[in-house]
Scaffold this motif. Structure first.
Motif, short mmCIF file in Angstrom:
data_model
loop_
_atom_site.label_atom_id
_atom_site.label_comp_id
_atom_site.label_asym_id
_atom_site.label_seq_id
_atom_site.Cartn_x
_atom_site.Cartn_y
_atom_site.Cartn_z
N LYS B 69 -5.11 -6.82 -15.66
CA LYS B 69 -4.52 -5.87 -14.66
C LYS B 69 -3.53 -6.56 -13.76
O LYS B 69 -3.75 -7.44 -12.91
CB LYS B 69 -5.39 -5.26 -13.89
N ALA B 73 0.77 -3.41 -9.79
CA ALA B 73 1.22 -2.15 -10.46
C ALA B 73 0.17 -1.11 -10.11
O ALA B 73 0.58 0.25 -9.95
CB ALA B 73 1.06 -2.54 -11.88
N GLU B 74 -1.12 -1.54 -10.31
CA GLU B 74 -2.14 -0.41 -9.83
C GLU B 74 -1.97 0.32 -8.46
O GLU B 74 -2.24 1.29 -8.28
CB GLU B 74 -3.58 -1.30 -9.94
N ILE B 76 0.72 0.56 -6.69
CA ILE B 76 1.97 1.28 -6.71
C ILE B 76 1.35 2.72 -7.54
O ILE B 76 2.00 3.62 -7.06
CB ILE B 76 3.25 0.64 -7.32
N GLN B 77 0.77 2.68 -8.66
CA GLN B 77 0.36 3.88 -9.24
C GLN B 77 -0.26 4.90 -8.28
O GLN B 77 -0.21 5.90 -8.33
CB GLN B 77 -0.48 3.52 -10.51
N ARG B 78 -1.44 4.08 -7.50
CA ARG B 78 -2.09 4.87 -6.61
C ARG B 78 -1.27 5.44 -5.37
O ARG B 78 -1.25 6.60 -5.05
CB ARG B 78 -3.13 4.03 -6.15
N LYS B 80 1.69 6.17 -5.45
CA LYS B 80 2.80 7.14 -6.17
C LYS B 80 1.98 8.57 -5.87
O LYS B 80 2.56 9.47 -5.79
CB LYS B 80 3.12 6.88 -7.27
N ARG B 81 0.62 8.53 -6.60
CA ARG B 81 -0.04 9.69 -6.66
C ARG B 81 -0.31 10.43 -5.13
O ARG B 81 -0.15 11.54 -5.03
CB ARG B 81 -1.39 9.31 -7.19
N TYR B 162 4.44 1.74 -1.96
CA TYR B 162 5.12 2.45 -3.30
C TYR B 162 6.63 2.82 -2.94
O TYR B 162 7.56 2.53 -3.57
CB TYR B 162 4.50 3.76 -3.65
N ASP B 166 10.10 1.73 -4.91
CA ASP B 166 10.28 2.50 -5.82
C ASP B 166 12.06 2.86 -5.27
O ASP B 166 12.32 2.75 -4.35
CB ASP B 166 9.63 3.82 -6.20
#
Lengths: 479, 204, 297
Positions: B69, B73-74, B76-78, B80-81, B162, B166
């Motif tokens: 993993k 990236a993980e 950033i995913q979180r 973003k949410r 994030y 982004d």
């Protein structure tokens, strides 16, 4: 055709006589295909011993001969003989004459033609590539329709039986006659006609090969055993309840086994299948117990003279041994030592030769003289028996030990693969000797069947009796 | 040896007689035991009937843990949410804000400064009054902040990472430790910052 | 006692159960599988076979190669290597930590495995200690098992690998070696063709039958140019001596042989998948599905 369809009330003799014509077709074809299968199989074995043998001939690669031999054995011999035994048992146990027996005989001919087309197709290179379903579509379709017809016709006769009570044999054969068209049509549809994708093909294939053994040939052989063993021993069957228990255990778990431990399919399929394979130990144990208790303390029949009784008793032993070995192999599955080795072949051959074929031999040796009125040559029968059991023990024993050794060496990456095969081929050589004995025995069986047909023909033609018309066609099919 | 029945011995009845001995109790117990073993086996090796689990692996969770993993990236995913649940309501999913109401985050020098000390302060306590963003003058009343929304340090770090990485922004990630440090420095401050106050915060 | 209907129903029900559980449910679960996009390369996996390889699969099927060769790799539980990619600025401290993690390890060098453990958590912790000290360390998953140690595959075979196999020929016995990744394992098309023509020219004492019917044997005068597409004899010069006379024999593979070898070259399922984690393979020199360059049909 003494039976009138409207009044199924018949004496056992009349009922038996009604299936004479189809039986000659089924058993004649079975004898022919048995010899063909043995010869093809032996040719395949020679190719493993001397790899340059026949290497110029495109049609005789090991990969064509071995499947051709297996298909001839499974469909040409075992299934054909099983149809005959089922028909006879239905007629005799239900005291019912088979209506229009020539129709069944015709379907039997179609079946034999289908097998011929299939085996020829495999050798010509039209194999489908699926184990035990190698026969190309143009053979599979006639095979399916003739088997469907034979099964339905036999069930129709069963439905019209005069004797309403059900014997143990009848459960098994009715079940098998319903199962066979189901599994065969499912596999043919999903593999040959409208193929599923990827690994689903393997799942369907394993399901089919397992069920062909467990839910078609096994119940048919057990039907013969449960009828003939107590009858020949002149003893009542030990326990109906035990037989019932074994039957339902087989029905319940039989269809789930067969996925190998190393299959590239989701783990749950493998583990469910493994659990079922271990459970299959129970029905074998139930059959074994029932037969042992039936024979114990009966009239003195421990001495074995090589007659039908001996064949059937050896079949029971093989069944129990194969089931126990199968359960042990499955139970040790996480190690998967047995995968991809001769051990799997050994267990399959034990099941097919030692159990199914032996039970069918016993039944044929008992049935044919009754429907034709001619006798088998006892000497040949005895020789067949001893050749068959010694051959089976040597063949299966050598393959099993070789397979275990092969599995152990395969699991050790330090051993070069060439050495693994070299070691296992020593055992394979011994196994081929056993195979040769089986081949000679099978030849004697076929000769015996042909001899009986000739005797019957002479006798019938001399006395101007009805079976005469059937003879030329049938013996022709057996040659 | 010759006691064996002959092939053509007459069979008196159609079917052999049957006895009615009971099924031995041990056989039933054995069946139950093997059945239990089967259930245990499927439970242990069946991978919970998941189509993604193959033999050497025992469960989906085990496989999931084995995946290589990318921690960033993980995060950033979180981020973003969580951003879309909170900040994104005003600053918009694309980070462009709304003209005359909410300033943009994309390309904003307040967001992309290499040291996030000022950005963390804005997000913790909000900012008010005149401020220059992307060369444009704003007079802000920022109504929401991380403390009143109850966003944890972990999540806030994810959100800030994030928005800093982004929409074309390229600035180093923000760690929860940096946020905790700012909280320690600012103590129990509850009032929003002004642009002047923020500019007084030293940057490394 | 007439239990006819009961038996009929029971027989129907038991078969329906097995049919549902073993055919319908798996079909619903994996019957509709689609190619997936690989994270490492961004390519779709698996790719359909090129036409020639697809024809080769038919040759493989017709000759029953699957009677002796399996195409599935077994695997044991994986282990984890802690790999040191870069020592960083603080080499002395990194070396110290590396020695603490694995007492037997010598001086840590970049690109070297420090430690192997069956527990992922331990490997992760060790890698973190190294990273905290300023080094660059990574944890690499290593599938184990005899098949993988023999070089027969990178990881366990899973359903995804066989999406385009029609018919699927997994094989059930290993009279010959597994062929799951034969495309990556053997040197090239010439090797395969010679091996098919006569395996004993290549491997002394091989048990594989010769497939000479897949080749044309073309005689020619020694000074004439070799036949079009004839196999290069330098590979088997030791075991295949030229006769002394005026004529020599050229071995020319038929279209079937060329297709079969293209099929064999296409076999190489090594992509890391979610359900079968494995180290990312090195990029292939040429797309595996293409015709081997050395073969001119």
């Amino acid at each position: 055709m003494s039976a009138s369809p409207t009044s199924p009330q018949n004496s056992p003799a009349e009922a038996e006589a009604s299936c004479r014509l189809p039986l000659l077709v089924f058993f004649g074809g079975a004898a022919f295909w048995l010899v063909a299968a043995s010869l093809l199989g032996h040719l395949a074995s020679i190719k493993l011993h001397s790899p340059s043998f026949l290497s110029h001939c495109e049609h005789l690669t090991y990969g064509r001969l071995y499947p051709a031999a297996m298909n001839a054995l499974l469909y040409g011999f075992a299934s054909s003989a099983a149809f005959g035994v089922a028909l006879w048992l239905v007629a005799r146990l239900g005291r019912v004459a088979v209506p229009q027996p020539w129709l069944v005989a015709f379907a039997g001919k179609l079946w034999n033609l289908g097998v011929l087309a299939g085996v020829a197709g495999i050798i010509a290179g039209d194999s489908t590539g699926f184990e035990w379903l190698e026969m190309p579509r143009y053979a599979a379709v006639p095979l399916f329709f003739s088997s469907l017809f034979i099964a339905l016709w036999t069930l129709l006769a069963f439905h019209r039986r005069a004797e309403r009570g059900l014997a143990v044999s009848q459960w098994y054969l009715v079940a098998a006659l319903l199962w066979f068209p189901w599994i065969y049509s499912t596999a043919t549809m999903l593999l040959v006609c409208h193929p599923v994708r990827g690994v689903m093909q393997a799942i369907v294939g394993w399901w089919f090969t397992n069920n062909l053994q467990t839910l078609w040939l096994t119940p048919m052989a057990l039907a013969a055993i449960f009828h003939f063993l107590p009858t020949l021993a002149e003893r009542p069957l030990h326990s109906r309840y035990l037989a019932l228990f074994g039957f339902w255990m087989l029905a319940l778990f039989g269809g789930w086994a067969g996925i190998p431990a190393s299959a590239p399919v989701p783990a749950w399929i493998v583990s469910v299948s493994n659990a079922a394979a271990v459970m299959l130990f129970i029905p074998a144990l139930a059959v074994g117990l029932n037969i042992v208790n039936t024979l114990r303390g009966g009239p003195k029949i421990v001495g074995c003279a090589g007659g039908p009784f001996c064949f059937l008793r050896f079949a029971v032993m093989s069944y129990v041994v194969a089931a126990v070995a199968g359960a042990v192999v499955a139970a040790s599955a996480p190690g998967a030592v047995a995968q991809f080795t001769w051990l799997k072949t050994a267990l399959t051959h034990l099941n097919l030769y030692g159990f199914v074929a032996m039970a069918l031999f016993g039944a044929i040796y008992e049935i044919l003289p009754r429907v034709t009125g001619a006798d088998f040559c006892r000497k040949f029968m005895r020789a067949h028996f001893w050749l068959a059991i010694i051959g089976t023990v040597i063949h299966v024993g050598a393959l099993a030990i070789g397979g275990l050794k092969q599995g152990a060496l395969l699991g050790d990456a330090a051993v070069p693969f060439h050495n693994v095969i070299k070691t296992s081929l020593h055992f394979f050589r011994v196994a081929t000797i056993g195979e040769l004995l089986i081949l000679v025995g099978n030849l004697l069986f076929a000769l015996n069947v042909v001899g009986l047909f000739v005797k019957c023909a002479r006798k019938c033609c001399g006395a101007q009796m009805s079976c005469c018309a059937a003879e030329p066609a049938t013996t022709g099919g057996a040659k | 040896m010759n006691a064996e029945p002959q092939a053509s011995a007459p069979l008196a009845e159609a079917a052999p007689k049957v006895g009615f001995a009971a099924v031995p109790i041990w056989l039933i117990i054995l069946t139950a035991l093997l059945g239990y073993r089967g259930c245990m086996y499927v439970d242990q090796f069946g991978g919970g009937f998941d189509p993604k689990v193959y033999t050497p692996y025992a469960s989906f969770k085990q496989l999931d843990d084995l995946q290589t993993k990318d921690a960033n990236a993980e995060m950033i995913q979180r981020g973003k949410r969580r951003y879309n649940e909170t900040c994104g309501q005003c600053h918009q999913a694309g980070g462009l804000g709304t003209p005359w109401q909410f300033p943009p985050l994309a390309g904003s020098e307040w967001v992309t400064a290499p040291d996030p000390a000022r950005l963390i302060r804005i997000s913790l306590h909000a900012v008010q009054g005149p401020i220059t963003v992307n060369g444009q003058q704003w007079d802000l009343i920022m109504s929401l902040n991380a403390i009143t929304l109850g966003i944890s340090d972990d999540d806030l770090a994810a959100i800030l990472t994030y928005i800093r990485q982004d929409w074309g922004n390229k600035a180093p990630a923000v760690t929860p430790a940096q946020i905790a440090a700012v909280k320690k420095e600012t103590g129990d401050r509850a009032t929003p910052w002004t642009a002047e106050e923020l500019k007084a915060v030293p940057l490394k | 006692m007439n239990f006819g209907p009961l038996i009929f129903l029971g027989v129907f029900f038991t078969m329906a159960c097995s049919w549902f559980g073993m055919i319908v449910v798996p079909q619903l679960q994996i019957g509709g599988q689609q190619p997936v996009k690989l994270e490492a390369t961004g390519q779709m996996y698996p790719l359909p076979r090129a036409g020639l390889a697809q024809q080769g699969a038919a040759v493989y099927r017709a000759n029953g190669c699957a009677a002796c060769h399996s195409q599935q790799v077994r695997q044991g539980p994986p282990v984890f290597d802690v790999k040191l990619n870069d020592l960083g600025t603080n080499a002395a401290q990194v070396a110290d930590i590396a020695r603490k993690i694995n007492h037997a390890a010598g001086a840590p060098l970049p690109g070297k495995n420090i430690w192997r453990t069956p527990v992922k958590k331990d490997a992760d912790a060790a890698a973190k200690r190294l990273t905290d000290a300023g080094a660059k360390a990574a944890v690499v998953i290593v599938p184990t098992g005899a098949d993988i140690e023999r070089g027969w595959g990178a990881r366990v075979s899973v359903a995804q690998d066989y999406l385009y196999d029609q018919p699927l020929m997994l094989g059930s016995r290993r009279i010959g070696p597994d062929l799951a990744n034969i495309g990556a394992r053997k040197p090239g098309a010439d090797w395969q063709l010679w091996h098919l023509y006569n395996p004993r020219l290549i491997t002394d004492g091989s048990f594989m039958p010769a497939y000479r019917f897949l080749f044309n044997e073309v005689p020619r005068r020694k000074d004439a140019p070799p036949a079009l597409g004839a196999l290069d004899k330098t590979l088997v010069a030791k075991t295949f001596p030229e006769p002394a006379g005026e004529t020599v024999t050229d071995i020319v593979p038929t279209a079937e042989a060329v297709a079969l070898v293209a099929y064999l070259a296409s076999l190489n399922p090594d992509a890391p998948l979610f359900e079968a984690p494995a180290p990312v393979p090195p990029p292939p020199a040429a797309p595996a599905t293409n015709t081997p360059a050395a073969v001119k049909p």
